[in-house]
Design a protein around this motif. Sequence first.
Motif, short mmCIF file in Angstrom:
data_model
loop_
_atom_site.label_atom_id
_atom_site.label_comp_id
_atom_site.label_asym_id
_atom_site.label_seq_id
_atom_site.Cartn_x
_atom_site.Cartn_y
_atom_site.Cartn_z
N PRO A 1 0.83 -1.21 0.00
CA PRO A 1 0.00 0.00 0.00
C PRO A 1 0.86 1.26 0.00
CG PRO A 1 0.13 -0.89 2.20
CD PRO A 1 0.92 -1.81 1.33
N ILE A 2 0.52 2.22 -0.85
CA ILE A 2 1.22 3.50 -0.86
C ILE A 2 0.20 4.62 -0.94
CG2 ILE A 2 3.36 2.55 -1.86
CD1 ILE A 2 2.53 3.81 -4.51
N ALA A 3 0.57 5.78 -0.48
CA ALA A 3 -0.36 6.91 -0.42
C ALA A 3 -0.37 7.74 -1.70
CB ALA A 3 -0.01 7.80 0.77
N ALA A 4 0.46 7.40 -2.66
CA ALA A 4 0.59 8.19 -3.89
C ALA A 4 -0.38 7.70 -4.98
CB ALA A 4 2.02 8.12 -4.40
N GLU A 5 -0.49 8.49 -6.04
CA GLU A 5 -1.34 8.14 -7.18
C GLU A 5 -0.77 7.00 -8.00
OE1 GLU A 5 -4.11 9.88 -8.83
OE2 GLU A 5 -4.49 10.98 -6.98
N LEU B 1 -1.12 -1.07 -4.14
CA LEU B 1 -2.38 -0.37 -3.96
C LEU B 1 -2.13 1.12 -3.83
CD1 LEU B 1 -2.81 -3.33 -2.28
CD2 LEU B 1 -5.06 -2.46 -2.82
N THR B 2 -2.76 1.91 -4.72
CA THR B 2 -2.48 3.34 -4.81
C THR B 2 -3.77 4.14 -4.71
OG1 THR B 2 -2.81 3.50 -7.20
CG2 THR B 2 -0.62 2.79 -6.46
N ARG B 3 -3.62 5.45 -4.77
CA ARG B 3 -4.78 6.35 -4.84
C ARG B 3 -5.19 6.63 -6.28
NH1 ARG B 3 -3.92 10.99 -0.27
NH2 ARG B 3 -4.23 9.61 1.50
N GLY B 4 -4.56 5.92 -7.21
CA GLY B 4 -4.88 6.11 -8.62
C GLY B 4 -6.32 5.76 -8.94
N LYS B 5 -6.67 5.91 -10.21
CA LYS B 5 -8.06 5.71 -10.61
C LYS B 5 -8.27 4.47 -11.47
CE LYS B 5 -9.38 10.58 -10.36
NZ LYS B 5 -8.64 10.81 -9.18
N GLN B 6 -7.18 3.84 -11.93
CA GLN B 6 -7.35 2.66 -12.78
C GLN B 6 -6.24 1.65 -12.54
OE1 GLN B 6 -7.43 4.39 -16.63
NE2 GLN B 6 -5.25 4.82 -16.69
N PRO C 1 -6.04 0.66 -7.81
CA PRO C 1 -6.62 1.66 -6.89
C PRO C 1 -7.15 1.00 -5.63
CG PRO C 1 -7.53 1.88 -9.10
CD PRO C 1 -6.74 0.62 -9.08
N PHE C 2 -6.94 1.64 -4.51
CA PHE C 2 -7.46 1.10 -3.24
C PHE C 2 -8.95 0.84 -3.33
CE2 PHE C 2 -3.88 1.57 -0.36
CZ PHE C 2 -4.22 0.65 0.62
N ARG C 3 -9.67 1.78 -3.93
CA ARG C 3 -11.12 1.64 -3.95
C ARG C 3 -11.57 0.44 -4.79
NH1 ARG C 3 -11.37 6.82 -7.41
NH2 ARG C 3 -11.37 5.89 -9.47
N ALA C 4 -10.75 -0.02 -5.73
CA ALA C 4 -11.10 -1.19 -6.54
C ALA C 4 -10.83 -2.49 -5.75
CB ALA C 4 -10.29 -1.21 -7.83
N ALA C 5 -9.97 -2.41 -4.75
CA ALA C 5 -9.62 -3.60 -3.98
C ALA C 5 -10.67 -3.95 -2.95
CB ALA C 5 -8.26 -3.39 -3.31
N PHE C 6 -11.48 -2.97 -2.56
CA PHE C 6 -12.45 -3.24 -1.49
C PHE C 6 -13.85 -3.09 -1.99
CE2 PHE C 6 -8.59 -1.99 0.75
CZ PHE C 6 -8.41 -3.13 1.50
#
Length: 184
Positions: free
Chosen positions: A133-137, A162-167, A179-184
């Motif tokens: 996990p990283i906090a960058a895009e 896992l990033t803050r990216g969008k894809q 993207p983190f949001r895709a993992a959960f």
Amino acid sequence: LPIEKLLKALRYFALQQGKAWSATDLSRYARISAPTLQRLIPAYEALFLLRRVEAIGDIKKDRFFHEDQGLASFLVREMETERDLLRLLFSQCFAQMRYLYPHEGVVQTYETRAGARVPLVLDVNGEKTGLIPIAAESPDASALAGAQSFLTRFPQARVAILTRGKQVVPMGHRIFAIPFRAAF
């Protein structure tokens, strides 16, 4: 032991989640003798306060995570994005591994003397997936170096950064930025 020392030891582990820890540092921090710590840590594990995570890299020191991340947040009370992302990832992955693969699933960590690090490794029947996990895009050089080192040691594994990216972005052979949001 007084409750203050017990909480201080738990706070130490809340601050060190996923990192190598030192019994000497913990003893000094919580003002608890080494022989007492040798009995206290297994007690915390038996009470489901701490979870030991096996180290599989060059550095063989096991790591600990809090079973209850709410308690860890209460004990730490300060935000650190990458540490908090790792805590979130551990809490979600550990629970799923425990329920889906109770006997064949293991959560591990990988770190080398050269500094390559994959903080969480999910191993199901020998199939390893590294999670960084990283906090960058997008992945930084450190995350990519950790992924490469891990894949050199375990060529059949795969790594998700896992990033803050969008894809989802392929970053190399068996390495993906997700993207983190895709993992959960």
